[in-house]
Design an enzyme around this catalytic site. Structure first.
Site, PDB file in Angstrom:
ATOM      1  N   ARG A 183       4.815 143.308  12.753  1.00  0.00           N
ATOM      2  CA  ARG A 183       5.452 143.998  14.291  1.00  0.00           C
ATOM      3  C   ARG A 183       6.379 145.293  14.449  1.00  0.00           C
ATOM      4  NH1 ARG A 183      10.483 139.607  12.080  1.00  0.00           N
ATOM      5  NH2 ARG A 183       8.452 139.307  10.282  1.00  0.00           N
ATOM      6  N   LYS A 198       4.509 142.287  -1.826  1.00  0.00           N
ATOM      7  CA  LYS A 198       4.083 140.912  -2.164  1.00  0.00           C
ATOM      8  C   LYS A 198       4.177 140.438  -4.176  1.00  0.00           C
ATOM      9  CE  LYS A 198       2.112 141.005   2.100  1.00  0.00           C
ATOM     10  NZ  LYS A 198       3.154 139.432   2.633  1.00  0.00           N
TER      11      LYS A 198
HETATM   12  N1  BES Z   1       0.686 139.859   6.626  1.00  0.00           N
HETATM   13  C1  BES Z   1       1.789 139.110   6.665  1.00  0.00           C
HETATM   14  C2  BES Z   1       2.217 137.542   7.159  1.00  0.00           C
HETATM   15  C3  BES Z   1       0.914 136.341   6.603  1.00  0.00           C
HETATM   16  C4  BES Z   1       1.474 136.212   5.053  1.00  0.00           C
HETATM   17  C5  BES Z   1      -0.198 136.540   6.835  1.00  0.00           C
HETATM   18  C6  BES Z   1       0.851 135.157   4.737  1.00  0.00           C
HETATM   19  C7  BES Z   1      -1.277 135.527   6.087  1.00  0.00           C
HETATM   20  C8  BES Z   1      -0.709 135.001   5.920  1.00  0.00           C
HETATM   21  C9  BES Z   1       2.863 139.721   7.116  1.00  0.00           C
HETATM   22  O1  BES Z   1       3.316 140.686   7.491  1.00  0.00           O
HETATM   23  C10 BES Z   1       4.854 139.320   5.990  1.00  0.00           C
HETATM   24  O2  BES Z   1       4.735 139.502   5.251  1.00  0.00           O
HETATM   25  N2  BES Z   1       5.368 138.767   7.063  1.00  0.00           N
HETATM   26  C11 BES Z   1       6.443 138.614   5.844  1.00  0.00           C
HETATM   27  C12 BES Z   1       7.863 138.671   7.173  1.00  0.00           C
HETATM   28  C13 BES Z   1       9.188 138.908   6.500  1.00  0.00           C
HETATM   29  C14 BES Z   1       9.140 139.808   5.619  1.00  0.00           C
HETATM   30  C15 BES Z   1       9.987 138.817   7.531  1.00  0.00           C
HETATM   31  C16 BES Z   1       6.335 137.205   5.924  1.00  0.00           C
HETATM   32  O3  BES Z   1       5.846 136.004   6.425  1.00  0.00           O
HETATM   33  O4  BES Z   1       7.511 136.502   4.798  1.00  0.00           O
HETATM   34 MN    MN Z   2       3.716 142.149   5.621  1.00  0.00          MN
END
Ligand code: BES
Ligand code: MN
Ligand code: ZN
Length: 491
Positions: A348, A274
């Protein structure tokens, strides 16, 4: 916060402030002014000035001289009598108690209003929630904290309502304790709460509140072939855990309701790392787990007569020489396979194994909660939880519980046409569907691991409120504890 109920006269309650409530309707406001000035002649000028109108959630602080034991009365408006809701009562209590706190009061007394169509139990329940939850702050690591908070609230009610008010207030305080457990766990940084410490917190909460806890370690997780949890864990120096909590309040043969919470104790994104800005928020990527643990606390506190199981797969998601990389293929507990398209879609992967594990309980219903997708925050913001699932009855129950507790959910569709987005050339499915319908493709991914009535709640937006309002304090909210507990009580 300590809470008690009394039926003393408002003038004889010893507190730093007494909070009283009025409707804004002409008749209601007049009656309120008349009653108050009879007890407290000092209030005559304030009330005749017209500065206090009873407008919804307005507040005026007054000083009452020697007519009462408490030095000040805080007048809070409820707006039109016909529009008063349980949620407005929570907020009104929060407004009054927050005002008292800002003045440096540590003991507030709150006079319960009587509201047409809302029971004394519900009034006391709502106002206790508003009072207790508004006074939360994560101060553990502040060595010089000067935040003024009310520590003690006394509810004042008429003698004939005392026993109902006591019941409502007591139940609300037991649930609020679960909410605060969840807020604390989710707010704690990763160097405090990681898989091992999350497990030991669950253990000690189980001992304290009376639910059973067992922990599966990495060896057992490996034996169970939880390839999703092990895969996400590969980049981490700390081993994963799988936490199992059980509240056996129902008859022996009763099928349990199983709650599953995402326990990513820190989500760096892994190799698909990230951006730096805001990454610290990902210490809260175990809010689903925190909500499940908080709900177990509330259910045990209330002694709910129902069998409830809580499951938490927990790991950090870290980049490392050993970490999974895009293109890797993982095999889950049920033998299904997934291609890793993005290591940041890790929630997931660990939930998939937990949903497989849930099958052994022959559940009445499984409800999972997860801070799963940024797309859900884009779609619904911070006020509404995304809901998907296969069980209409359970979805309806959660929708109703969400309205009653004001932890509202909104359903998104799991139409099979979206499956295309997560199809893989080399495995059964892939773990990311890309940008479009990101919350739905995450839900559809989970659906591949479900063999019972199921609801998925995406709390990515509602778990962490950037501003906070009334009794939802800024930061980690503890969302879901009140809603789930309400649904379980009424199941
Ligand atoms: N934990 C994150 C989702 C999240 C984002 C929670 C902002 C709270 C605030 C999750 O693990 C994630 O990174 N999801 C990705 C999925 C994508 C790579 C398909 C996302 O939402 O960008
Ligand atoms: Mn994530
Ligand atoms: Zn995550």
């Amino acid at each position: 916060m300590s809470i008690s109920c009394v039926s003393h006269a408002r003038t004889s309650v010893q507190a730093d402030a007494v909070i009283v409530f009025s409707f804004s309707d002409e008749k209601g406001l007049k009656a309120f002014a008349k009653q108050l000035t009879t007890d407290l002649p000092h209030l005559q000028p304030v009330l005749s000035s017209g500065d206090f109108t009873g407008a919804k959630l307005s507040a005026v602080t007054t000083y009452v001289g020697s007519a009462a034991k408490a030095p000040r009365f805080i007048l809070v408006g409820l707006g039109a009598a016909a529009d008063v809701s349980v949620e407005l009562l929570r907020r009104a209590a929060a407004v009054g108690v927050n005002r008292a706190a800002a003045l440096g009061c540590t003991h507030a007394a709150l006079e319960l209003p009587s509201v047409k169509g809302i029971s004394e139990y519900d009034v006391a329940h709502a106002m206790t929630e508003g009072a207790v939850l508004s006074q939360y702050k994560f101060t553990k690591y502040k060595t010089t904290d000067k935040t003024k908070l009310v520590k003690k609230t006394t509810l004042i009610t008429a003698a004939e309502n005392l026993s109902e008010a006591r019941k409502g207030s007591k139940d609300a305080a037991l649930v609020a304790e679960g909410v605060i457990v969840a807020r604390n766990l989710a707010s704690a940084p990763n160097n405090e709460i990681h898989p091992q410490t999350l497990a030991s917190e669950a253990r000690s909460l189980g001992r304290k509140h009376g639910f059973s806890v067992s922990i599966l370690d990495k060896k057992k997780i490996t034996e169970l072939k939880m390839g999703g949890l092990l895969g996400v864990n590969k980049g981490s120096a700390r081993p994963p855990v799988f936490i199992i909590m059980e509240h056996r309040g129902g008859p022996k043969g009763q099928k349990p309701i199983v709650l599953v919470g995402k326990g990513v104790t820190f989500d760096t994104g892994g190799i698909s790392i990230k951006p730096a800005a805001g990454m610290s928020d990902m210490k809260g990527d175990m809010h689903g787990a925190a909500t499940v643990i908080g709900t177990m606390v509330a259910a045990a506190n209330l002694g709910l007569k129902r069998n409830i199981v809580g499951l938490v797969p927990a790991t950090d998601n870290m980049p490392d020489g050993n970490a999974i990389v895009p293109g890797d293929i993982l095999t889950f507990m049920n033998g299904k396979t997934a291609e890793i398209d993005n290591t940041d879609a890790e929630g997931r992967l660990i939930l998939a194994d937990a949903l497989c594990y849930a099958d052994r309980y022959k559940p009445e219903c499984v409800i999972d909660l997860a801070t799963l997708t940024g797309a859900c925050v884009v779609a619904l913001g911070f006020e509404t939880t995304g809901m998907m699932g296969t069980d209409d009855d359970a979805k309806q129950r959660l929708t109703k519980a969400g309205c009653r507790t004001h932890e509202r959910v909104c359903e998104l569709p799991l139409y099979e046409e979206y499956e295309d987005l997560i199809s893989s050339d080399v495995a059964d499915i892939k773990n990311s569907g890309g940008r479009w319908a990101g919350t739905i493709t995450a839900g559809l991914f989970l659906k591949h691991f479900v063999s019972y009535p199921w609801v998925h709640l995406d709390i990515a937006g509602t778990a962490n409120h950037p501003k906070g309002n009334y009794y939802v304090t800024r930061g980690q909210t503890g969302v879901g504890v009140r809603m789930l507990t309400d649904a379980l009580r009424n199941w």
